[in-house]
Design an enzyme around this catalytic site. Structure first.
Site, PDB file in Angstrom:
ATOM      1  N   TYR A  70       3.576   4.409   9.185  1.00  0.00           N
ATOM      2  CA  TYR A  70       4.069   3.653   7.902  1.00  0.00           C
ATOM      3  C   TYR A  70       4.395   4.861   6.829  1.00  0.00           C
ATOM      4  CZ  TYR A  70       3.554  -0.846   9.861  1.00  0.00           C
ATOM      5  OH  TYR A  70       3.766  -2.090  10.429  1.00  0.00           O
ATOM      6  N   VAL A 106      10.549  -5.035   4.475  1.00  0.00           N
ATOM      7  CA  VAL A 106       9.524  -4.802   3.725  1.00  0.00           C
ATOM      8  C   VAL A 106       9.792  -3.570   2.857  1.00  0.00           C
ATOM      9  CG1 VAL A 106       7.751  -5.553   5.316  1.00  0.00           C
ATOM     10  CG2 VAL A 106       8.546  -3.135   5.493  1.00  0.00           C
ATOM     11  N   HIS A 122       7.205 -10.933   5.025  1.00  0.00           N
ATOM     12  CA  HIS A 122       6.536 -10.191   5.992  1.00  0.00           C
ATOM     13  C   HIS A 122       5.927  -8.912   5.065  1.00  0.00           C
ATOM     14  CE1 HIS A 122       9.255 -11.091   9.432  1.00  0.00           C
ATOM     15  NE2 HIS A 122       8.493 -12.251   9.426  1.00  0.00           N
ATOM     16  N   CYS A 130      -7.289  -2.785   1.330  1.00  0.00           N
ATOM     17  CA  CYS A 130      -8.402  -2.220   2.344  1.00  0.00           C
ATOM     18  C   CYS A 130      -8.538  -3.447   3.408  1.00  0.00           C
ATOM     19  CB  CYS A 130      -9.723  -2.412   1.595  1.00  0.00           C
ATOM     20  SG  CYS A 130     -11.166  -2.072   2.494  1.00  0.00           S
ATOM     21  N   CYS A 153     -15.438   0.372  -0.564  1.00  0.00           N
ATOM     22  CA  CYS A 153     -16.347  -0.151   0.382  1.00  0.00           C
ATOM     23  C   CYS A 153     -16.276   0.763   1.585  1.00  0.00           C
ATOM     24  CB  CYS A 153     -16.103  -1.550   1.136  1.00  0.00           C
ATOM     25  SG  CYS A 153     -14.624  -1.478   2.121  1.00  0.00           S
ATOM     26  N   GLY A 190      22.230 -10.099   8.004  1.00  0.00           N
ATOM     27  CA  GLY A 190      21.553  -8.784   8.555  1.00  0.00           C
ATOM     28  C   GLY A 190      20.283  -9.035   9.476  1.00  0.00           C
ATOM     29  N   THR A 191      20.515 -10.172  10.290  1.00  0.00           N
ATOM     30  CA  THR A 191      18.958 -10.312  10.841  1.00  0.00           C
ATOM     31  C   THR A 191      19.162 -10.909  12.321  1.00  0.00           C
ATOM     32  OG1 THR A 191      17.114 -11.710  10.965  1.00  0.00           O
ATOM     33  CG2 THR A 191      18.960 -12.647  10.119  1.00  0.00           C
ATOM     34  N   SER A 192      18.694 -10.200  13.157  1.00  0.00           N
ATOM     35  CA  SER A 192      18.996 -10.785  14.823  1.00  0.00           C
ATOM     36  C   SER A 192      18.210 -12.147  14.917  1.00  0.00           C
ATOM     37  CB  SER A 192      18.262  -9.626  15.527  1.00  0.00           C
ATOM     38  OG  SER A 192      16.961  -9.580  15.479  1.00  0.00           O
ATOM     39  N   PRO A 217      27.749  -7.847  11.320  1.00  0.00           N
ATOM     40  CA  PRO A 217      28.775  -7.262  12.406  1.00  0.00           C
ATOM     41  C   PRO A 217      28.641  -7.726  13.762  1.00  0.00           C
ATOM     42  CG  PRO A 217      26.930  -5.385  11.668  1.00  0.00           C
ATOM     43  CD  PRO A 217      26.687  -6.833  10.796  1.00  0.00           C
TER      44      PRO A 217
HETATM   45  C1  BV8 Z   1       2.937 -15.081  13.804  1.00  0.00           C
HETATM   46  C2  BV8 Z   1       6.552  -6.072   9.086  1.00  0.00           C
HETATM   47  C3  BV8 Z   1       1.495 -16.414  14.468  1.00  0.00           C
HETATM   48  C4  BV8 Z   1       5.945  -5.284   9.808  1.00  0.00           C
HETATM   49  C5  BV8 Z   1       7.384  -7.497  10.658  1.00  0.00           C
HETATM   50  C6  BV8 Z   1       5.060 -13.435  22.097  1.00  0.00           C
HETATM   51  C7  BV8 Z   1       4.030 -12.543  22.170  1.00  0.00           C
HETATM   52  C8  BV8 Z   1       3.268 -12.244  20.971  1.00  0.00           C
HETATM   53  C9  BV8 Z   1       3.993 -12.672  19.644  1.00  0.00           C
HETATM   54  C10 BV8 Z   1       5.114 -13.828  19.948  1.00  0.00           C
HETATM   55  C11 BV8 Z   1       5.645 -13.811  21.042  1.00  0.00           C
HETATM   56  N1  BV8 Z   1       6.672 -14.723  20.798  1.00  0.00           N
HETATM   57  C12 BV8 Z   1       6.919 -15.088  19.542  1.00  0.00           C
HETATM   58  C13 BV8 Z   1       5.818 -14.395  18.789  1.00  0.00           C
HETATM   59  C14 BV8 Z   1       5.475 -14.259  17.501  1.00  0.00           C
HETATM   60  C15 BV8 Z   1       5.906 -13.007  16.673  1.00  0.00           C
HETATM   61  C16 BV8 Z   1       7.356 -12.770  17.300  1.00  0.00           C
HETATM   62  O1  BV8 Z   1       8.249 -13.358  16.716  1.00  0.00           O
HETATM   63  N2  BV8 Z   1       7.612 -11.807  18.050  1.00  0.00           N
HETATM   64  C17 BV8 Z   1       8.930 -11.663  18.376  1.00  0.00           C
HETATM   65  C18 BV8 Z   1       9.070  -9.942  18.558  1.00  0.00           C
HETATM   66  C19 BV8 Z   1       9.281 -12.382  19.771  1.00  0.00           C
HETATM   67  N3  BV8 Z   1       6.072 -13.251  15.452  1.00  0.00           N
HETATM   68  C20 BV8 Z   1       4.789 -12.941  14.715  1.00  0.00           C
HETATM   69  O2  BV8 Z   1       3.770 -12.348  15.330  1.00  0.00           O
HETATM   70  C21 BV8 Z   1       4.496 -13.324  13.442  1.00  0.00           C
HETATM   71  N4  BV8 Z   1       3.328 -14.079  13.297  1.00  0.00           N
HETATM   72  O3  BV8 Z   1       3.618 -15.602  14.610  1.00  0.00           O
HETATM   73  O4  BV8 Z   1       1.758 -15.456  13.691  1.00  0.00           O
HETATM   74  C22 BV8 Z   1      -0.015 -16.908  14.426  1.00  0.00           C
HETATM   75  C23 BV8 Z   1      -0.176 -18.172  13.972  1.00  0.00           C
HETATM   76  C24 BV8 Z   1      -1.468 -18.564  13.576  1.00  0.00           C
HETATM   77  C25 BV8 Z   1      -2.472 -17.739  13.368  1.00  0.00           C
HETATM   78  C26 BV8 Z   1      -2.302 -16.463  13.722  1.00  0.00           C
HETATM   79  C27 BV8 Z   1      -0.870 -16.021  14.047  1.00  0.00           C
HETATM   80  C28 BV8 Z   1       4.575 -12.070  12.378  1.00  0.00           C
HETATM   81  C29 BV8 Z   1       6.026 -11.560  12.607  1.00  0.00           C
HETATM   82  C30 BV8 Z   1       6.094 -10.671  11.563  1.00  0.00           C
HETATM   83  C31 BV8 Z   1       6.112  -9.077  12.056  1.00  0.00           C
HETATM   84  N5  BV8 Z   1       6.322  -8.085  11.230  1.00  0.00           N
HETATM   85  N6  BV8 Z   1       7.724  -6.619   9.702  1.00  0.00           N
HETATM   86  C32 BV8 Z   1       6.967  -3.809   9.735  1.00  0.00           C
HETATM   87  O5  BV8 Z   1       8.092  -3.775   9.021  1.00  0.00           O
HETATM   88  O6  BV8 Z   1       6.146  -2.758  10.233  1.00  0.00           O
HETATM   89  S1  BV8 Z   1       8.860  -8.003  11.574  1.00  0.00           S
HETATM   90  C33 BV8 Z   1       9.990  -6.886  11.543  1.00  0.00           C
HETATM   91  O7  BV8 Z   1      10.757  -7.078  12.745  1.00  0.00           O
HETATM   92  C34 BV8 Z   1      11.049  -6.898  10.426  1.00  0.00           C
HETATM   93  O8  BV8 Z   1      10.403  -7.179   9.329  1.00  0.00           O
HETATM   94  C35 BV8 Z   1      12.175  -7.941  10.717  1.00  0.00           C
HETATM   95  O9  BV8 Z   1      11.477  -9.110  10.277  1.00  0.00           O
HETATM   96  C36 BV8 Z   1      12.010  -7.859  12.403  1.00  0.00           C
HETATM   97  C37 BV8 Z   1      13.140  -7.267  12.881  1.00  0.00           C
HETATM   98  O10 BV8 Z   1      13.955  -8.271  12.548  1.00  0.00           O
HETATM   99  P1  BV8 Z   1      15.465  -8.261  11.725  1.00  0.00           P
HETATM  100  O11 BV8 Z   1      15.174  -8.126  10.525  1.00  0.00           O
HETATM  101  O12 BV8 Z   1      16.272  -9.173  12.369  1.00  0.00           O
HETATM  102  O13 BV8 Z   1      16.113  -6.905  12.161  1.00  0.00           O
HETATM  103  P2  BV8 Z   1      16.684  -6.366  13.632  1.00  0.00           P
HETATM  104  O14 BV8 Z   1      16.691  -4.987  13.689  1.00  0.00           O
HETATM  105  O15 BV8 Z   1      16.041  -7.482  14.786  1.00  0.00           O
HETATM  106  O16 BV8 Z   1      18.320  -6.933  13.336  1.00  0.00           O
HETATM  107  C38 BV8 Z   1      19.042  -6.201  12.499  1.00  0.00           C
HETATM  108  C39 BV8 Z   1      20.311  -7.234  12.466  1.00  0.00           C
HETATM  109  O17 BV8 Z   1      21.072  -6.754  11.244  1.00  0.00           O
HETATM  110  C40 BV8 Z   1      21.299  -7.229  13.948  1.00  0.00           C
HETATM  111  O18 BV8 Z   1      21.573  -8.553  14.039  1.00  0.00           O
HETATM  112  C41 BV8 Z   1      22.319  -6.143  13.283  1.00  0.00           C
HETATM  113  O19 BV8 Z   1      23.475  -6.688  14.024  1.00  0.00           O
HETATM  114  C42 BV8 Z   1      22.606  -6.684  11.795  1.00  0.00           C
HETATM  115  N7  BV8 Z   1      23.031  -5.273  11.291  1.00  0.00           N
HETATM  116  C43 BV8 Z   1      23.061  -3.967  11.552  1.00  0.00           C
HETATM  117  N8  BV8 Z   1      23.754  -3.424  10.535  1.00  0.00           N
HETATM  118  C44 BV8 Z   1      24.183  -4.448   9.624  1.00  0.00           C
HETATM  119  C45 BV8 Z   1      23.694  -5.601  10.051  1.00  0.00           C
HETATM  120  N9  BV8 Z   1      23.961  -6.844   9.262  1.00  0.00           N
HETATM  121  C46 BV8 Z   1      24.671  -6.635   8.179  1.00  0.00           C
HETATM  122  N10 BV8 Z   1      25.230  -5.334   7.779  1.00  0.00           N
HETATM  123  C47 BV8 Z   1      25.002  -4.383   8.394  1.00  0.00           C
HETATM  124  N11 BV8 Z   1      25.395  -3.063   7.847  1.00  0.00           N
HETATM  125 ZN    ZN Z   2     -12.760  -1.846   0.669  1.00  0.00          ZN
END
Ligand code: BV8
Ligand code: ZN
Length: 250
Positions: A70, A106, A122, A130, A153, A190-192, A217
């Protein structure tokens, strides 16, 4: 970018919109120079998958590596600035009564671009806290440990982002759901759309009868729910779209 022709009906829908929601992912920040999650990690981090580092388990197992990842991303983000895609979304606020940004990112770039209503589903990489007492840890007060210790702490300081397996902030999720009730246009930019539950928002928007506009794109799994697909980079498509809808606005 060659001159893009926009459907006149889409331009009318935009001009008459009362409330526009812009749901964004890593792609909207790509043209600022921030690699998306689909992009391979580079350099020191090439051997890691983002999904393997962005978890509470990884932080418990190896807090130093996760903290340093990070810190590396923050340094990368410190150098970048909002791109024309972020700026167009911010400019929309001067053209439509209400614009709400619902972002998965983020990096804080929407607020830096001037957007005033931003829901960060997110979390925010600039907000550390903490693990134990949840006290926010402003960057200027961070010690130099990796991770730093909480001054209150002694617990580990962690990034204020939502990791895989963690729930989204309840307030942010509630606000996003409320936006779906009132927004008449829902941009998906811009989200997959692979990460849940955020990825369910565009589907829900469509089922609520909103006009869903996909800006990417590449094709994504959500193309079939969008009434309009603008195939291109957000930093090019969005400024062109605003110019086409409001040609007399500077
Ligand atoms: C939850 C912060 C439940 C951190 C992020 C199986 C096993 C384990 C978990 C799961 C599972 N199946 C589903 C899950 C749930 C899991 C999940 O969805 N996993 C995925 C991988 C399958 N989700 C979670 O765990 C969420 N929490 O479900 O909790 C729960 C319920 C009750 C009690 C307890 C728990 C939490 C998800 C949040 C994760 N944190 N970010 C950090 O940044 O380090 S997610 C992180 O990845 C990003 O924030 C972002 O959201 C995500 C990536 O997605 P995108 O933003 O779409 O980016 P990506 O690269 O994928 O795509 C880019 C796109 O842009 C492409 O389409 C590309 O074509 C396009 N692009 C490129 N250039 C351009 C463009 N578009 C326009 N213009 C351009 N120039
Ligand atoms: Zn603390």
């Amino acid at each position: 970018m060659q001159s893009v022709h926009f459907d006149p009906e889409l331009l009318d829908i935009l001009r008459s919109a009362r409330h526009v929601a812009a749901f964004t992912g890593a792609g909207v920040s790509a043209e600022s120079g921030i690699p998306t999650f689909r992009d391979a990690q580079t350099g020191l981090w090439a051997k890691y998958r983002a999904e393997d580092l962005a978890t509470p388990e990884a932080f418990r197992r190896d807090p130093a590596t996760v903290w340093n990842w990070y810190a590396w991303r923050r340094e990368l983000m410190r150098e970048v600035k909002p791109n024309p895609g972020h700026l167009a979304i911010a400019a929309l606020e001067r053209l439509v009564p209400r614009v709400t940004v619902i972002t998965q990112n983020v990096d804080g770039l929407h607020a830096r671009a001037g957007s005033t209503e931003v829901i960060e589903l997110h979390g925010n990489i600039w907000h550390n806290l903490c693990v134990d007492c949840r006290t926010p840890a402003p960057e200027e007060a961070l010690g130099d440990g990796a991770p730093p210790a909480c001054p209150h702490c002694g617990g580990h300081i962690r990034p204020g982002v939502v990791w895989f397996g963690e729930s989204l902030p309840a307030a942010a999720w509630t606000r996003a759901a409320e936006v779906l009730e009132t927004a008449d246009v829902f941009f998906c930019i811009g989200t997959s759309s692979l990460v849940e539950p955020a990825a369910s928002l565009p589907r829900h928007a469509r089922s609520c009868g909103r006009t869903v506009i996909q800006v990417n794109p590449e094709a994504t799994g959500h193309d079939e729910i969008a009434q309009y697909i603008l195939r291109g980079k957000s930093g090019e498509v969005l400024p062109a779209l605003l110019k086409a809808a409001w040609p007399h606005v500077g």
